[in-house]
Design a protein around this motif. Structure first.
Motif, PDB file in Angstrom:
ATOM      1  N   GLN A  87     -35.019  93.952   2.275  1.00 13.74           N
ATOM      2  CA  GLN A  87     -35.388  94.215   1.012  1.00 13.74           C
ATOM      3  C   GLN A  87     -36.726  94.688   0.780  1.00 13.74           C
ATOM      4  O   GLN A  87     -37.073  95.504  -0.162  1.00 13.74           O
ATOM      5  CB  GLN A  87     -35.233  92.775   0.286  1.00 13.74           C
ATOM      6  CG  GLN A  87     -33.747  92.143   0.171  1.00 13.74           C
ATOM      7  CD  GLN A  87     -32.754  93.327  -0.560  1.00 13.74           C
ATOM      8  OE1 GLN A  87     -33.089  93.351  -1.905  1.00 13.74           O
ATOM      9  NE2 GLN A  87     -31.651  93.473  -0.267  1.00 13.74           N
ATOM     10  N   GLY A 131     -33.018  86.379  -3.103  1.00 19.98           N
ATOM     11  CA  GLY A 131     -33.033  85.904  -1.871  1.00 19.98           C
ATOM     12  C   GLY A 131     -34.330  85.290  -1.740  1.00 19.98           C
ATOM     13  O   GLY A 131     -35.409  85.519  -1.985  1.00 19.98           O
ATOM     14  N   ARG A 183     -32.604  90.814  -5.054  1.00 20.67           N
ATOM     15  CA  ARG A 183     -30.931  91.049  -4.782  1.00 20.67           C
ATOM     16  C   ARG A 183     -30.185  90.143  -5.927  1.00 20.67           C
ATOM     17  O   ARG A 183     -30.506  89.248  -6.353  1.00 20.67           O
ATOM     18  CB  ARG A 183     -30.571  90.634  -3.211  1.00 20.67           C
ATOM     19  CG  ARG A 183     -30.442  89.206  -2.933  1.00 20.67           C
ATOM     20  CD  ARG A 183     -30.174  88.932  -1.643  1.00 20.67           C
ATOM     21  NE  ARG A 183     -31.318  88.882  -1.011  1.00 20.67           N
ATOM     22  CZ  ARG A 183     -31.166  88.971   0.524  1.00 20.67           C
ATOM     23  NH1 ARG A 183     -29.998  88.716   0.989  1.00 20.67           N
ATOM     24  NH2 ARG A 183     -32.049  89.234   1.132  1.00 20.67           N
ATOM     25  N   ALA A 206     -29.145  84.160  -1.781  1.00 21.96           N
ATOM     26  CA  ALA A 206     -29.106  84.078  -0.354  1.00 21.96           C
ATOM     27  C   ALA A 206     -30.276  83.050  -0.126  1.00 21.96           C
ATOM     28  O   ALA A 206     -31.431  83.230  -0.695  1.00 21.96           O
ATOM     29  CB  ALA A 206     -29.604  85.484   0.466  1.00 21.96           C
ATOM     30  N   ARG A 207     -30.149  82.345   0.776  1.00 21.89           N
ATOM     31  CA  ARG A 207     -31.039  81.299   1.199  1.00 21.89           C
ATOM     32  C   ARG A 207     -31.460  81.106   2.694  1.00 21.89           C
ATOM     33  O   ARG A 207     -30.233  81.342   3.453  1.00 21.89           O
ATOM     34  CB  ARG A 207     -30.759  79.842   0.722  1.00 21.89           C
ATOM     35  CG  ARG A 207     -30.480  79.965  -0.714  1.00 21.89           C
ATOM     36  CD  ARG A 207     -31.840  80.096  -1.585  1.00 21.89           C
ATOM     37  NE  ARG A 207     -31.562  80.023  -3.107  1.00 21.89           N
ATOM     38  CZ  ARG A 207     -31.225  81.116  -3.808  1.00 21.89           C
ATOM     39  NH1 ARG A 207     -31.159  82.371  -3.488  1.00 21.89           N
ATOM     40  NH2 ARG A 207     -31.143  80.541  -5.038  1.00 21.89           N
TER      41      ARG A 207
END
Length: 118
Positions: free
Chosen positions: A65, A97, A110, A114-115
């Motif tokens: 990213q 994220g 994003r 997301a982790r």
């Protein structure tokens, strides 16, 4: 120095290689301002944008990213990185994220959650 918000300048997000890439997402800057406001502490951008050459030379992911100007690795003055990540995860459970590191928190804008832990 070009201010892009009350607490951030364009150069805060510049690629570390010196190429000048600093096309940062407005949504990311707004999110960082909200973090500043929540903790009432300065937010430092450890890494913002990065060009493909810098990313590749430092072992970065192909789809990082940071390449899109939508990510920042941050620290918040006097606040542990896990505390920052906990706040972000509880405030934005369905998006962004969020990466955990011992010394910084990664945040990107994003659209899906997301982790991870580094």
């Amino acid at each position: 120095m070009k201010a892009i918000s009350p607490h951030f300048y364009q150069h805060d997000f510049s690629c570390p290689c010196g190429c000048g890439f600093a096309d940062v997402s407005k949504e990311l800057v707004a999110l960082l301002e909200s973090i500043h406001q929540h903790f009432e502490q300065p937010v430092q951008v450890q890494q913002g944008c990065c060009c493909a050459d810098f990313n590749k030379s430092h072992g970065g992911e192909y789809a990082s990213q940071h390449l899109l100007g939508t990510a920042a690795d941050i620290t918040v003055n006097a606040i542990a990185a896990d505390v920052v990540a906990d706040y972000l995860e509880s405030t934005y459970p369905q998006k962004y994220g969020i990466g955990r590191s011992a010394s910084y928190t990664h945040i990107d804008v994003r659209p899906v959650a997301a982790r991870w832990r580094e």
